[in-house]
Design a protein around this motif. Structure first.
Motif, short mmCIF file in Angstrom:
data_model
loop_
_atom_site.label_atom_id
_atom_site.label_comp_id
_atom_site.label_asym_id
_atom_site.label_seq_id
_atom_site.Cartn_x
_atom_site.Cartn_y
_atom_site.Cartn_z
N GLN A 274 9.10 -34.87 -3.86
CA GLN A 274 9.66 -33.52 -3.82
C GLN A 274 10.39 -33.18 -5.11
O GLN A 274 10.74 -32.02 -5.34
CB GLN A 274 10.61 -33.39 -2.61
CG GLN A 274 10.96 -31.96 -2.23
CD GLN A 274 9.81 -31.20 -1.60
OE1 GLN A 274 8.72 -31.75 -1.39
NE2 GLN A 274 10.01 -29.92 -1.32
N TYR A 363 15.99 -31.99 4.72
CA TYR A 363 15.21 -31.15 3.81
C TYR A 363 16.11 -30.08 3.22
O TYR A 363 16.84 -29.40 3.95
CB TYR A 363 14.06 -30.48 4.56
CG TYR A 363 13.45 -29.28 3.85
CD1 TYR A 363 12.60 -29.45 2.77
CD2 TYR A 363 13.73 -27.97 4.27
CE1 TYR A 363 12.05 -28.35 2.11
CE2 TYR A 363 13.19 -26.88 3.63
CZ TYR A 363 12.35 -27.07 2.55
OH TYR A 363 11.81 -25.99 1.91
N THR A 370 13.10 -33.70 0.90
CA THR A 370 12.42 -33.42 2.15
C THR A 370 12.34 -34.67 2.99
O THR A 370 12.57 -35.79 2.50
CB THR A 370 11.01 -32.84 1.92
OG1 THR A 370 10.49 -32.36 3.17
CG2 THR A 370 10.06 -33.90 1.36
N SER A 377 6.41 -28.79 2.41
CA SER A 377 7.83 -28.56 2.12
C SER A 377 7.97 -27.61 0.94
O SER A 377 7.76 -28.01 -0.21
CB SER A 377 8.53 -29.89 1.82
OG SER A 377 8.37 -30.81 2.87
N VAL A 398 10.23 -27.26 9.50
CA VAL A 398 9.90 -27.22 8.07
C VAL A 398 8.42 -26.90 7.88
O VAL A 398 8.06 -26.04 7.05
CB VAL A 398 10.27 -28.56 7.39
CG1 VAL A 398 9.87 -28.53 5.92
CG2 VAL A 398 11.76 -28.83 7.53
#
Length: 698
Positions: A274, A363, A370, A377, A398
């Motif tokens: 992420q 998240y 996340t 995400s 999410v």
């Protein structure tokens, strides 16, 4: 205040004459009663009263005396002794050993009301009022409020019951006296908060033309050291404590692993994938490096004062790991492990705050973290916060939010909440400048008192999806109030008093969040409904009524603007029904112009525009049908409606082709600030809920 000595042992049922004496001392109108342990003593009391009496059994284990055959009404004084002898004989034949009876004068009949109160394990001190009598649980016409209650609150509480509207019209004096009675039970200085009483019922309270009187009472004692006072968490304090957990700038993973199937590996991988914006420190006893990041072998090797630690260790190792983290000055920990001991005890006396255990993580696009896959995400920042005790629902929110176009400040899976409570997370949301609406999925009521107390004072709108609430607990209750408090009505009333909007499913939660994002200013109740299909509109009008919305009559100017779109089979009044075949022609779609005309009406505050995709696909071949649906949807999404929010509903037939098209159209609509929902019923109900949220916000 009381001069009546109560038993010190908790859970003791008080004899009725003791309860009556107690409530009378609090200024509560109650019929005087005397206890008699023998038939002869009962006869003497009745003769002394000199009028017909009511006689009620006193026996161990007999709670509902009427249903046990333990109530005799209208007994003449001279007949009382014989009547009690027969009562005792009948009860002994049933295996019940009488301790005696209570004797009191008969009261003229009238409408019967119940008032009660209890210390609920989750909601705290609670007061109840409603229709009384022997069938109080069957009738279910009751309302609850958290104590303490003032007189205005008492009047509102009575007004939420069906019997309340009858009493207000037919017994206005008694209605006012009933409000006073509720304050004397559940006010700041009332009986519930001042005495060692766990549960109390006054049932029935008989309503007379000018007065009221309680003619039956039962109560159960509570422990002398039971805490009746609590202070909700302070938002500014909780923001400082939990900001490192929610928006971390540095993070350690305790139990990091190079093995892809391990929870500790996933915690590192999701942060790396992420693009976590802060420093990341894997702690692993078996690997020197995890996904290219250097790992340390122990918590002692970590830098001091890290914001957040993710703990993915065997349950037995978690308490010591938390103690070690506290020793390094780590500010917060998120424990993913299940089946741990009480983690609140593990961090007692330290500054470390703990989320979890038994959860899947966190998240937030603000820190680029996340708990699920990167592809599901979004990195786009929003202002919707979701806190869930279910990891499954947290992941769903999410993933689905990404598809729907929802944008979050954060979504956190918090599991069993051993340390940081739901009310503390709620306090954080109130102080968080990045959050404008807070939603919770909760599974128990242990923090309900603080949660609803804080919610009632907040400016941030709150949505609650509650699991694990049923009436099962009422089976063993010691009072009518206790039995009825196990019903979801207590939750509904507490939420209504606090301004919390309840939802009953994940779909309702997502619909409400989506419209809270796209309709943040909706406070008016006027709904304009238009589309292809009359039956859908009829049911939609029913849902609007149930959701607190109205369908206003259009103004003359709106009628004139709409007349240009008249066609055979059309109805241009609210709700508007247009045949599918007339919506699109060689010049394009008229849906956008219809929406604009309705939005211009001064009595319309929101619009739901829908189309039946199945009918279009019946009329046209596949590619042509898809083009026609796309034109209609794009026309609605691009309509100039000013501040009037529009919800677009695409009613598919569940074919793969139609559902794929809806996914594309949903993204296009979201880009234009228009929510797309698959059902007219759901869309209208969500508009009603969001209106309530926004009224709270404003």
């Amino acid at each position: 205040m009381t001069t009546t000595e109560l038993p010190s042992a908790p859970g003791r049922r008080l004899r009725e004459d003791v309860i009556r004496d107690l409530v009378i001392q609090y200024g509560i109108p109650a019929n005087p009663v005397a206890f008699a342990d023998t038939p002869a003593a009962a006869g003497q009391v009745a003769v002394g009263l000199g009028k017909p009496v009511a006689i009620k059994l006193v026996a161990e284990g007999v709670v509902h005396k009427s249903k046990a055959g333990g109530v005799l009404l209208g007994i003449e004084p001279d007949d009382a002794e014989a009547a009690v002898k027969q009562l005792f004989a009948d009860q002994l034949a049933r295996g019940v050993v009488p301790k005696g009876v209570t004797v009191e004068p008969m009261i003229a009949p009238g409408p019967e009301v119940v008032a009660g109160a209890l210390h609920d394990p989750g909601f705290g001190p609670v007061i109840m009022v409603g229709a009384g009598g022997v069938d109080v649980e069957t009738l279910g016409d009751v309302a609850f409020a958290q104590a303490p209650i003032d007189r205005d609150g008492a009047l509102r509480l009575i007004g939420r019951t069906r019997i309340g509207s009858i009493l207000r019209r037919r017994f206005p004096a008694g209605y006012e006296q009933l409000a006073d009675l509720l304050v004397r039970i559940g006010g700041t200085d009332g009986l519930l908060l001042s005495e060692h009483i766990d549960q109390i019922d006054l049932n029935p309270i008989v309503m007379g033309a000018d007065s009221i009187v309680a003619v039956d009472a039962r109560a159960v004692t509570r422990a002398d050291d039971a805490d009746t006072h609590t202070t909700p968490p302070d938002p500014s304090t909780l923001f400082q404590q939990l900001r490192p957990a929610i928006y971390p700038t540095s993070m350690a993973v305790i139990g990091a692993s190079a093995h892809p199937d391990k929870m500790g590996h996933r915690a590192v991988r999701t942060a790396v994938d992420q693009g976590f914006t802060g420093a990341l420190y894997p702690v692993s006893r078996t690997s020197d490096s995890i996904l290219g990041l250097p790992a340390v072998s122990s918590i002692a090797e970590l830098p001091e004062n890290i914001d957040r630690a993710v703990v993915a260790l065997p349950a037995a190792a978690v308490p010591q790991a938390l103690a070690d983290l506290a020793g390094r000055g780590v500010k917060t920990a998120h424990v993913l492990t299940a089946d741990t001991t009480d983690l609140k005890e593990a961090v007692a006396g330290t500054d470390l705050r703990v989320l979890g255990p038994n959860c899947i993580g966190h998240y937030t696009p603000h820190s680029q973290l996340t708990m699920i896959g990167r592809d599901a995400s979004s990195l786009e920042k929003g202002s919707v916060a979701v806190i869930s005790q279910s990891g499954t629902y947290a992941g769903d929110v999410v993933r689905r939010g990404n598809e729907l176009g929802l944008r979050f400040s954060f979504v956190s899976s918090v599991g069993n909440c051993h340390d940081v409570s739901p009310s503390e997370l709620l306090a954080f949301c109130e102080a968080d400048p990045s959050t404008t609406v807070a939603a919770f999925y909760l599974e128990d009521d242990s923090d309900a008192r603080n949660f609803f107390s804080l919610a009632s004072r907040m400016t941030t709108p709150v949505i609650l999806f509650k699991g694990g609430r049923s009436a099962v607990g009422g089976v063993a209750a010691a009072s009518h109030t206790g039995a009825l408090a196990s019903d979801p009505q207590l939750l509904r009333d507490a939420a209504a008093d606090a301004g919390v909007v309840l939802v009953n499913s994940l779909d309702e939660l997502m619909d409400t969040l989506l419209l809270s994002q796209f309709a943040p200013e909706l406070t008016g109740s006027g709904l304009g409904l238009l589309g292809t299909g009359g039956g859908v509109a009829v049911v939609g009008a029913d849902i609007a009524y149930e959701s607190g919305l109205v369908m206003p009559v259009f103004s003359e100017a709106t009628d004139q603007a709409l007349s240009a779109f008249d066609a055979p089979g059309s109805s241009l009044h609210n709700p508007i029904d247009i045949p599918t075949w007339s919506v699109v022609d060689g010049n394009g779609s008229i849906m956008g112009k219809l929406v604009e005309a309705v939005a211009a009406d001064p009595s319309v505050d929101c619009i739901c525009a829908y189309t039946d995709m199945g009918t279009v696909y019946d009329m046209k071949h596949s590619a042509e049908a898809a083009d026609m649906v796309r034109v209609m949807a794009q026309d609605v999404s691009a309509a100039e409606c000013g501040s009037v929010p529009v919800v677009l509903v695409m009613r598919s037939s569940y074919s793969a082709e139609q559902d794929d098209l809806v996914r594309v159209l949903r993204q296009e609509a979201a880009a234009n600030g228009v929510a797309l929902i698959e059902s007219v019923d759901r869309a209208i109900a969500a508009l009603g809920r969001v209106r309530l949220l926004n009224l709270r916000r404003n």
